[in-house]
Design an enzyme around this catalytic site. Structure first.
Site, mmCIF file in Angstrom:
data_model
loop_
_atom_site.group_PDB
_atom_site.id
_atom_site.type_symbol
_atom_site.label_atom_id
_atom_site.label_comp_id
_atom_site.label_asym_id
_atom_site.label_seq_id
_atom_site.Cartn_x
_atom_site.Cartn_y
_atom_site.Cartn_z
ATOM 1 N N ASN A 10 0.865 -1.191 0.000
ATOM 2 C CA ASN A 10 0.000 0.000 0.000
ATOM 3 C C ASN A 10 0.901 1.240 0.000
ATOM 4 O OD1 ASN A 10 -1.828 2.032 0.537
ATOM 5 N ND2 ASN A 10 -2.248 1.403 2.649
ATOM 6 N N LYS B 5 0.002 4.237 -0.185
ATOM 7 C CA LYS B 5 -0.677 5.410 0.412
ATOM 8 C C LYS B 5 -0.498 6.620 -0.515
ATOM 9 C CE LYS B 5 0.260 3.452 4.902
ATOM 10 N NZ LYS B 5 0.161 3.633 6.323
ATOM 11 N N HIS C 156 -9.490 1.077 5.398
ATOM 12 C CA HIS C 156 -8.173 1.255 6.027
ATOM 13 C C HIS C 156 -8.328 2.184 7.236
ATOM 14 C CE1 HIS C 156 -4.002 2.470 6.627
ATOM 15 N NE2 HIS C 156 -3.664 1.385 5.961
ATOM 16 N N GLU D 220 -6.691 4.610 8.188
ATOM 17 C CA GLU D 220 -6.526 6.037 7.872
ATOM 18 C C GLU D 220 -7.802 6.608 7.253
ATOM 19 O OE1 GLU D 220 -2.841 5.525 5.764
ATOM 20 O OE2 GLU D 220 -1.853 5.080 7.662
ATOM 21 N N GLU E 119 -5.249 -5.189 10.924
ATOM 22 C CA GLU E 119 -4.217 -4.173 11.125
ATOM 23 C C GLU E 119 -4.518 -3.397 12.405
ATOM 24 O OE1 GLU E 119 -2.295 -2.865 7.228
ATOM 25 O OE2 GLU E 119 -4.131 -1.731 7.372
ATOM 26 N N GLY F 56 2.623 2.038 10.789
ATOM 27 C CA GLY F 56 3.600 3.126 10.712
ATOM 28 C C GLY F 56 4.389 3.307 11.992
ATOM 29 N N SER G 11 3.556 -2.427 10.420
ATOM 30 C CA SER G 11 5.004 -2.502 10.640
ATOM 31 C C SER G 11 5.635 -3.821 10.191
ATOM 32 C CB SER G 11 5.331 -2.236 12.116
ATOM 33 O OG SER G 11 4.943 -0.921 12.447
HETATM 34 C C1 PEP Z 1 -0.723 0.108 6.241
HETATM 35 O O1 PEP Z 1 -0.805 1.300 6.069
HETATM 36 O O2 PEP Z 1 -1.636 -0.635 5.861
HETATM 37 C C2 PEP Z 1 0.459 -0.411 6.932
HETATM 38 C C3 PEP Z 1 0.426 -1.648 7.314
HETATM 39 O O3 PEP Z 1 1.507 0.458 7.115
HETATM 40 P P1 PEP Z 1 2.962 0.095 7.728
HETATM 41 O O4 PEP Z 1 3.402 -1.183 7.056
HETATM 42 O O5 PEP Z 1 3.823 1.252 7.349
HETATM 43 O O6 PEP Z 1 2.789 -0.084 9.182
#
Ligand code: PEP
Length: 259
Positions: free
Chosen positions: A12, A14, A99, A101, A169, A175, A214
């Site tokens: 992703n 973003k 998601h 976000e 998630e 992040g 992460s």
């Molecule tokens: C995400 O935004 O779906 C995500 C998992 O981000 P990160 O891998 O940076 O934690």
């Protein structure tokens, strides 16, 4: 992992990436074609501005392309939004919905997410439905309740392994450098599997459950080894082709060694 379920790694991007990044996408498509022999499904979700060209670049390679969000309606007066049909018109095959976000920054509820999942299905896209708890909910031991409600309310009746993927998630792991303990991930993914089987029968056994938050080359093997973790949704590390490939390679090694 789960025997018989082909793992899926999703990148992703973003709100990152411009046309310069497409050279990296071409490298990724080439490496996936030559090194992965269909043992792992790999999807990249660039920003909507790059969807069609990303698909063009990856043509002929097993690398697949997805979008990061869609509107629930097919057309209409929704300035700035993109419909699932428009995403399908760019020849993408997947769309992330719900998601954290989007849930946080755009106040999207489970029922908004369910509308987007239906839109994906209508347009022939596979929906990657994100669920996960906040840190406060995690600390208050509310994970089971939150996950159960999110799956019940965000995923409409009739989901199958062809049109639905779950991405667990935890909001607080995205992040950051934090990930849940492997024990708790195993329990949460087992709970998600149970809920899916109760709701969707045999399809629930085959719907892939990704872990996201992460995921890095250094922790990919241990995360992907957990039962009922059928792949990963990767944010930050998907922006570096070498890191993303390393995660895909860890996944491929697990498939080769265990199944
Ligand atoms: C995400 O935004 O779906 C995500 C998992 O981000 P990160 O891998 O940076 O934690």
């Amino acid at each position: 992992m789960t025997p018989d379920l082909k793992p899926l790694i999703v990148g992703n991007w973003k709100m990152n990436g411009d046309r310069d990044q497409l050279d990296q996408l071409a490298i990724l498509a080439h490496r996936i074609s030559h090194e992965f022999q269909q043992s792992v499904d790999v999807v990249v979700c660039p920003p909507a501005t790059l969807l069609y060209v990303a698909k063009t670049i990856s043509e002929g390679s097993p690398l697949m392309v997805g979008a990061q969000d869609c509107h629930n309606e097919a057309t209409g007066a929704h300035t700035g939004d993109i419909s699932a049909e428009m995403i399908a018109d760019c020849l993408a095959e997947f769309c992330i919905v719900g998601h954290s976000e989007r849930r946080n920054n755009h106040r999207e509820t489970n029922s908004h997410v369910a509308g987007k999942v239906k839109a994906c299905w209508r347009a022939g896209l596979a929906s990657i439905v994100c669920i996960g708890e906040t840190k406060a909910q995690y600390d208050a031991c509310e994970v089971d309740m939150i996950i159960t409600k999110q799956i019940t309310d965000s995923i409409p009746e009739g989901a199958t392994e062809k049109d639905t993927i779950i991405a667990y998630e935890p909001f607080w792991a995205i992040g950051s450098t934090k990930i849940p303990s492997l024990k708790s991930l195993k329990e949460i993914h087992a709970l998600i599997r149970d809920i899916l089987v109760r709701r969707f029968g045999d399809h629930g056994l085959r719907i892939r459950i990704l872990y996201g938050g992460s995921v890095r080359p250094e922790n990919a093997t241990e995360l992907l080894s957990i039962q009922n973790v059928n792949g990963a949704l990767v944010g930050g590390a998907s922006l570096q082709t070498a890191d993303f490939l390393a995660i895909c390679q860890s996944c491929q090694s697990l498939v080769r060694n265990h199944y």
